[in-house]
Design an enzyme around this catalytic site. Structure first.
Site, PDB file in Angstrom:
ATOM      1  N   GLU A  77       0.805  -1.212   0.000  1.00 31.76           N
ATOM      2  CA  GLU A  77       0.000   0.000   0.000  1.00 31.76           C
ATOM      3  C   GLU A  77       0.844   1.272   0.000  1.00 31.76           C
ATOM      4  O   GLU A  77       0.588   2.211  -0.735  1.00 31.76           O
ATOM      5  CB  GLU A  77      -0.880  -0.042   1.244  1.00 31.76           C
ATOM      6  CG  GLU A  77      -1.841   1.086   1.381  1.00 31.76           C
ATOM      7  CD  GLU A  77      -2.634   0.896   2.668  1.00 31.76           C
ATOM      8  OE1 GLU A  77      -3.071  -0.250   2.903  1.00 31.76           O
ATOM      9  OE2 GLU A  77      -2.797   1.853   3.415  1.00 31.76           O
ATOM     10  N   ASP A  78       1.851   1.305   0.850  1.00 33.79           N
ATOM     11  CA  ASP A  78       2.512   2.566   1.155  1.00 33.79           C
ATOM     12  C   ASP A  78       3.767   2.871   0.355  1.00 33.79           C
ATOM     13  O   ASP A  78       4.317   3.954   0.448  1.00 33.79           O
ATOM     14  CB  ASP A  78       2.880   2.631   2.646  1.00 33.79           C
ATOM     15  CG  ASP A  78       1.639   2.826   3.502  1.00 33.79           C
ATOM     16  OD1 ASP A  78       0.580   3.069   2.907  1.00 33.79           O
ATOM     17  OD2 ASP A  78       1.737   2.734   4.726  1.00 33.79           O
ATOM     18  N   ASP A 142      -1.174  -4.058  14.189  1.00 36.06           N
ATOM     19  CA  ASP A 142      -0.853  -2.853  13.418  1.00 36.06           C
ATOM     20  C   ASP A 142      -1.511  -1.642  14.073  1.00 36.06           C
ATOM     21  O   ASP A 142      -0.886  -0.622  14.351  1.00 36.06           O
ATOM     22  CB  ASP A 142      -1.378  -3.053  11.988  1.00 36.06           C
ATOM     23  CG  ASP A 142      -1.095  -1.872  11.071  1.00 36.06           C
ATOM     24  OD1 ASP A 142      -0.130  -1.132  11.344  1.00 36.06           O
ATOM     25  OD2 ASP A 142      -1.847  -1.700  10.092  1.00 36.06           O
ATOM     26  N   ASP A 262     -12.683  -4.711  42.775  1.00 34.75           N
ATOM     27  CA  ASP A 262     -11.644  -5.484  42.091  1.00 34.75           C
ATOM     28  C   ASP A 262     -10.545  -4.570  41.561  1.00 34.75           C
ATOM     29  O   ASP A 262      -9.978  -4.808  40.520  1.00 34.75           O
ATOM     30  CB  ASP A 262     -12.248  -6.339  40.973  1.00 34.75           C
ATOM     31  CG  ASP A 262     -13.123  -5.507  40.050  1.00 34.75           C
ATOM     32  OD1 ASP A 262     -13.289  -4.304  40.313  1.00 34.75           O
ATOM     33  OD2 ASP A 262     -13.624  -6.069  39.068  1.00 34.75           O
TER      34      ASP A 262
HETATM   35 MN    MN Z   1       0.873  -0.309   9.380  1.00 31.11          MN
END
Ligand code: MN
Length: 738
Positions: A77-78, A142, A262
């Site tokens: 993607e990047d 992620d 608790d």
């Molecule tokens: Mn990522």
């Protein structure tokens, strides 16, 4: 190996499963090469992110391929230099490529707006997850790392990402039983969504923990002595409740910090189930137990499969603390949920558990296949992830899980669509109940069917809770009532056309409908009417395009012909109102076309009495006549001459698509899940939310400021009355932003 890889390798070396180090290293080198020259907003080299994600993946105990996918997840993607999936497939195998594909957002798809693109991506993620559950594990890792490093982003991005995490990823982690990740996601989101509240809770924890750190240490020391004496092999962990869960208890249940039982817990992790009970006996021997607080989740696990023994005891200085006793496997399952099940996935039982827990995804996707309506998809998705399940039984003893709030109709359709379609009534625990009855956990439900039943009622669509039931009912209508649907759908379309203009010919209408139908992949006009008729698609999403197309037709007509005189004036009206719309459809002192803006302090809506104020340089600012700022400003003589008469210029019919910003302020008593119910309620009404802010008041109530798109005052009233009807909403007022 690179210095960067050290933390990842440390985790891997401590895991008791074998790894392909060479493959992992190759994935790292490839990722480093692909991300070369890229930097994160923090200034670190980009590859530090995939390595950190892979490290969290390794902490979950996942396998070599998952770690490689973690390292490679952003390469498709990047990267400027587009790696394609086939390169990854040839270097690392099909499975890694498939995982990476599931983690890659769709960017090329032609989608109308941002919201639809967002929904498309969620759909894609669920599809991939349905194929291989590891996709979602890695996706959560992620997101977790992005949340951990969120401080580098700009403030508005921080808010947007934190909001999405709170609405989608934390509930998703919860549904998968991944408590540890869920908690961290919630804490981090809260930090960005309510700085002040977060700091307050943190401060209280510090104060309290400062005083009693020694007490926990002492309790642990005593416990380990006793366990040793009895030859039990164990590990001890102390834990303090998370900021977010304290925040929820304090602000939404209105509990004082000291009332929380608790707050402290000690976990005892032992080798086997028998030792769990032995350890429990020893704990009760050493400390006085608090009545009513013992729970055996080993013999009866929680619906999300959680197993453990819980008891609360009073420490030697009078401070209560919870003791949780479990085996190592139970512990990992409690912390890592389905990821741990996946890790132990040798037995058929574990595989079954996973399938069972993921059935809702398959169902959601299946019902989506039938409708392809993004609004509906999102609504079902939110219902499915936000709501906990109810477990009920068939008369034969099979367990069926339904989202909480489901009715007996949902149950019938969960069994089989044939059962739902022939349903005439229902019995819960042997007693006849209304069909919209909501069953409780453990109820036995029997559906009464009849061969002579005429099929489901259209009203059921409003009653059922699950997307699966809704879609199956629509399926029935689609199949059985086609001719009726076509008539209903066509009438709906024609009603909208009349609002645009008169005198369109059949073929013109058909042409436009064909264009609309094509957008959703439908070829035949009758099929389109049918789909509108059975409710598979809502016409409202086609209206802008439909208007545009008809306006094109009107504009292309010859103005000379006598017959079309009527339509020419229509063209004018349409064109005029279009132009007016750009300045908000306001008449200032009898003049159209003035440059106007709406005052942020009161956000006037069509239907409100309004006045205009001539600003210096920014046209006329329009206020509600009763806006406090108007009164104040009018008190100043200098301003008096700048106030002018203003009125709306939006005839009922043409203002349909126009929305205005409206502020709503709600006060909520018990905020659990309220943001979810608000967004579901508004989505139901097709009202868009442009911002949502929450704030906790001194008395523990929650103040919610909403900004929504609204057509006019009547529309506004209907939104307000819907919000008023929600549980735990104390008051709803038209909000001012200051
Ligand atoms: Mn990522």
């Amino acid at each position: 190996m690179d210095e960067l890889m050290k933390p990842l390798l440390d985790v891997i070396q401590n895991n008791d499963r074998s790894y392909d180090y060479e493959k992992i290293n190759k994935a790292f080198l490839y990722s480093a090469k692909m991300h070369e020259g890229q930097f994160r907003q923090s200034g670190e080299p980009y590859v530090s992110h995939p390595v950190a994600v892979a490290t969290i993946v390794a902490e979950l105990g996942l396998d070599t391929d998952s770690i490689c996918a973690g390292l490679l997840h952003d390469t498709v993607e990047d990267c400027a230099d587009k790696t394609n999936l086939s390169t990854i497939a040839s270097m690392f195998g099909q499975e890694v490529a498939m995982l990476v594909d599931g983690l890659t957002k769709i960017i090329q798809v032609q989608v109308a707006d941002k919201e639809e693109a967002h929904i498309e991506n969620i759909r894609k993620m669920l599809l991939a997850m349905n194929r291989d559950i590891r996709v979602i594990f890695i996706k959560l890792c992620d997101r977790l790392h992005n949340m951990r490093t969120l401080s580098a982003k700009k403030e508005d991005r921080q808010r947007a990402i934190a909001l999405e995490t709170m609405y989608i990823y934390a509930p998703l982690a919860h549904r998968l039983g991944m408590q540890r990740i869920k908690q961290e996601l919630e804490n981090l989101s809260l930090f960005y969504l309510d700085h002040i509240g977060y700091a307050e809770v943190e401060e209280s924890i510090k104060k309290k923990y400062g005083i009693s750190r020694d007490f926990l240490k002492e309790a642990k020391r005593e416990l380990s002595e006793k366990l040793h004496e009895n030859n039990i092999h164990f590990e001890l962990e102390g834990r303090i409740k998370s900021v977010y869960s304290l925040y929820r208890k304090m602000y939404t249940f209105n509990k004082a910090f000291d009332e929380i039982y608790d707050f402290y817990a000690v976990r005892v992790i032992v080798d086997n189930e028998l030792e769990c009970y032995t350890a429990l006996g020893l704990v009760h021997e050493m400390f006085k137990s608090v009545p009513g607080r013992f729970k055996d989740y080993i013999s009866t696990p929680k619906p999300n499969l959680y197993r453990s023994l819980h008891t609360t005891v009073i420490g030697n200085n009078g401070i209560p603390f919870e003791v949780q006793i479990r085996t190592r496997q139970m512990h990992e399952e409690a912390e890592y949920g389905l990821a741990a099940h996946w890790k132990y996935k040798s037995g058929a039982k574990a595989a079954n558990d996973i399938d069972e827990k993921l059935r809702w995804i398959a169902q959601l996707l299946e019902s989506d296949e039938n409708t392809r309506d993004p609004d509906e998809f999102m609504r079902s998705f939110k219902t499915d992830i936000f709501h906990d399940e109810t477990f009920v039984f068939t008369p034969k003893g099979d367990v069926i899980s339904l989202p909480q709030g489901s009715t007996t109709i949902d149950f019938a359709y969960a069994i089989h669509s044939a059962v739902g379609n022939k349903m005439t009534g229902a019995k819960i625990n042997g007693v006849i109940v209304p069909i919209d009855k909501v069953p409780k956990n453990g109820d036995i439900i029997e559906i009464i069917t009849s061969q002579s039943s005429k099929g489901p009622s259209r009203d059921w669509l409003k009653i059922v809770k699950t997307g699966a039931a809704r879609s199956k009912i629509r399926q029935w209508y689609k199949k059985e009532k086609r001719s009726e649907n076509i008539v209903v759908g066509k009438a709906e379309v024609e009603k909208e056309i009349r609002k645009i203009g008169k005198g369109f010919t059949e073929s013109e209408i058909e042409e436009v409908v064909r264009i609309l139908a094509k957008r959703v992949g439908i070829q035949d006009c009758d099929d389109f009417y049918n789909t509108i008729g059975f409710g598979g698609l809502s016409l409202s999403r086609f209206l802008p395009k439909m208007r545009e197309e008809f306006e094109k037709i009107l504009a292309s007509r010859e103005p000379a012909s006598k017959n079309t005189a009527d339509e020419i004036s229509q063209v004018k009206v349409v064109a005029k109102s279009n132009r007016l719309r750009t300045n908000g459809g306001i008449i200032i002192d009898g003049e159209r076309g003035c440059q106007v803006k709406f005052a942020k302090c009161c956000n006037p809506l069509p239907g409100d009495r309004i006045v205009g104020f001539i600003t210096r340089g920014f046209g006329v600012s329009v206020h509600k006549a009763d806006c406090p700022n108007v009164t104040i400003s009018r008190g100043n003589e200098e301003n008096l001459s700048r106030w002018v008469k203003a009125e709306w210029d939006t005839p009922e019919e043409t203002q349909n698509n126009e929305t205005y910003q409206a502020m709503i302020q709600l006060i909520i008593e018990d905020g659990i899940g309220i943001i979810a119910s608000i967004s579901v309620a508004l989505a139901d009404m097709k009202v868009s939310i442009s911002s949502i802010n929450t704030q906790i008041q001194k008395n523990g109530n929650m103040l919610v400021n909403l900004s929504v798109g609204c057509k006019n005052t009547a529309h506004y009233e209907s939104i307000v009355s819907k919000l008023r009807s929600l549980k735990s909403v104390v008051s709803v007022v038209r909000g001012f932003s200051n």
